[in-house]
Design an enzyme around this catalytic site. Structure first.
Site, PDB file in Angstrom:
ATOM      1  N   GLY A  34      22.560  63.854  67.219  1.00 59.18           N
ATOM      2  CA  GLY A  34      23.221  62.557  67.308  1.00 59.18           C
ATOM      3  C   GLY A  34      22.286  61.452  67.781  1.00 59.18           C
ATOM      4  N   VAL A  35      22.832  60.587  68.618  1.00 58.58           N
ATOM      5  CA  VAL A  35      22.059  59.437  69.065  1.00 58.58           C
ATOM      6  C   VAL A  35      20.892  59.881  69.960  1.00 58.58           C
ATOM      7  CG1 VAL A  35      23.510  58.880  71.080  1.00 58.58           C
ATOM      8  CG2 VAL A  35      22.305  57.057  69.889  1.00 58.58           C
ATOM      9  N   ASP A  36      21.102  60.935  70.711  1.00 58.40           N
ATOM     10  CA  ASP A  36      20.068  61.510  71.577  1.00 58.40           C
ATOM     11  C   ASP A  36      18.842  61.923  70.746  1.00 58.40           C
ATOM     12  OD1 ASP A  36      18.627  63.029  73.433  1.00 58.40           O
ATOM     13  OD2 ASP A  36      20.416  63.875  74.333  1.00 58.40           O
TER      14      ASP A  36
HETATM   15  P1  ADP Z   1      28.032  62.808  72.355  1.00 50.06           P
HETATM   16  O1  ADP Z   1      27.417  64.165  72.526  1.00 50.06           O
HETATM   17  O2  ADP Z   1      28.117  62.019  73.665  1.00 50.06           O
HETATM   18  O3  ADP Z   1      29.329  62.863  71.616  1.00 50.06           O
HETATM   19  P2  ADP Z   1      26.612  61.916  69.932  1.00 50.06           P
HETATM   20  O4  ADP Z   1      25.216  61.439  69.828  1.00 50.06           O
HETATM   21  O5  ADP Z   1      26.990  63.168  69.213  1.00 50.06           O
HETATM   22  O6  ADP Z   1      26.954  61.985  71.503  1.00 50.06           O
HETATM   23  O7  ADP Z   1      27.578  60.750  69.429  1.00 50.06           O
HETATM   24  C1  ADP Z   1      27.853  59.580  70.153  1.00 50.06           C
HETATM   25  C2  ADP Z   1      28.060  58.422  69.198  1.00 50.06           C
HETATM   26  O8  ADP Z   1      26.786  57.922  68.796  1.00 50.06           O
HETATM   27  C3  ADP Z   1      28.801  58.773  67.906  1.00 50.06           C
HETATM   28  O9  ADP Z   1      29.856  57.836  67.733  1.00 50.06           O
HETATM   29  C4  ADP Z   1      27.734  58.654  66.830  1.00 50.06           C
HETATM   30  O10 ADP Z   1      28.291  58.208  65.604  1.00 50.06           O
HETATM   31  C5  ADP Z   1      26.833  57.601  67.410  1.00 50.06           C
HETATM   32  N1  ADP Z   1      25.440  57.550  66.922  1.00 50.06           N
HETATM   33  C6  ADP Z   1      24.703  58.518  66.334  1.00 50.06           C
HETATM   34  N2  ADP Z   1      23.472  58.059  66.036  1.00 50.06           N
HETATM   35  C7  ADP Z   1      23.423  56.757  66.451  1.00 50.06           C
HETATM   36  C8  ADP Z   1      22.424  55.713  66.412  1.00 50.06           C
HETATM   37  N3  ADP Z   1      21.220  55.940  65.897  1.00 50.06           N
HETATM   38  N4  ADP Z   1      22.745  54.501  66.922  1.00 50.06           N
HETATM   39  C9  ADP Z   1      23.953  54.275  67.482  1.00 50.06           C
HETATM   40  N5  ADP Z   1      24.934  55.199  67.540  1.00 50.06           N
HETATM   41  C10 ADP Z   1      24.673  56.425  67.022  1.00 50.06           C
END
Ligand code: ADP
Length: 174
Positions: A34-36
């Site tokens: 994901g965003v991480d």
């Molecule tokens: P968590 O484990 O806290 O749920 P995720 O990364 O799986 O974290 O998702 C959190 C949110 O970040 C989701 O709504 C996802 O669509 C969003 N996301 C994923 N990639 C990005 C990005 N590059 N920029 C902004 N938001 C993002």
């Protein structure tokens, strides 16, 4: 009236040249999907090295690192709750993740900060429940703070953007 310092945009948080972007991290600060994953890919391996030195972050808290190759100067890593059906204090922990991130930003003289939608990806928190919590928590924090100049909610995709705007507009009248 909602605070004029709040912005809702659609996009990729890794592209923003703000003082700090917030990462939806896990308790180990190990980097994931994901965003991480996106943040670590752009920042480069030094980010993971610094995270490993910190050694973890409990749910609802936040930790600061450098941004390395990101356009943002800092990354604030916060850990949102894993959705468990709404019976495990998730709303409170989600609000705490936002508040802790904002408090850490203020402590570090950060004026602009961007948030992803914490917990709404792999952690399964329903976005229609998370968005109003995120918006209200930030609005209430800003009411007591004057160092933060910009707080940007970065929505990943059009559906998320539409949903956030709907709750943002509703905040004008609540
Ligand atoms: P968590 O484990 O806290 O749920 P995720 O990364 O799986 O974290 O998702 C959190 C949110 O970040 C989701 O709504 C996802 O669509 C969003 N996301 C994923 N990639 C990005 C990005 N590059 N920029 C902004 N938001 C993002």
């Amino acid at each position: 009236m909602i605070d004029q310092r709040i912005e809702i945009i659609e996009g990729d948080i890794t592209k923003l040249a703000v003082d700090a972007i917030v990462n939806a991290a896990n308790e180990m600060l190990l980097g994931g999907g994901g965003v991480d994953g996106a943040i670590h890919r752009v920042a480069g391996p030094q980010l993971l090295e610094e995270c490993l030195k910190i050694g973890g972050c409990p749910t609802g808290e936040a930790r600061l690192t450098q941004g390395y190759h990101l356009p943002a100067r800092y990354v604030i890593h916060t850990v949102g709750p894993i959705w468990a059906g709404g019976v495990d204090n998730e709303d409170v922990m989600l609000a705490s993740a936002y508040r802790s991130s904002l408090a850490l930003a203020v402590q570090n003289d950060i004026h602009s900060i961007a948030f992803p939608s914490i917990s709404t990806g792999s952690y399964g928190f329903p976005m229609e429940r998370a968005a109003p919590i995120a918006l209200r928590t930030v609005r209430d924090f800003l009411a007591t703070n004057s160092t933060l100049q910009r707080v940007i909610f970065v929505c990943f995709g059009e559906a998320a953007h539409t949903l956030y705007l709907r709750f943002y507009n509703a905040l004008h009248i609540t």
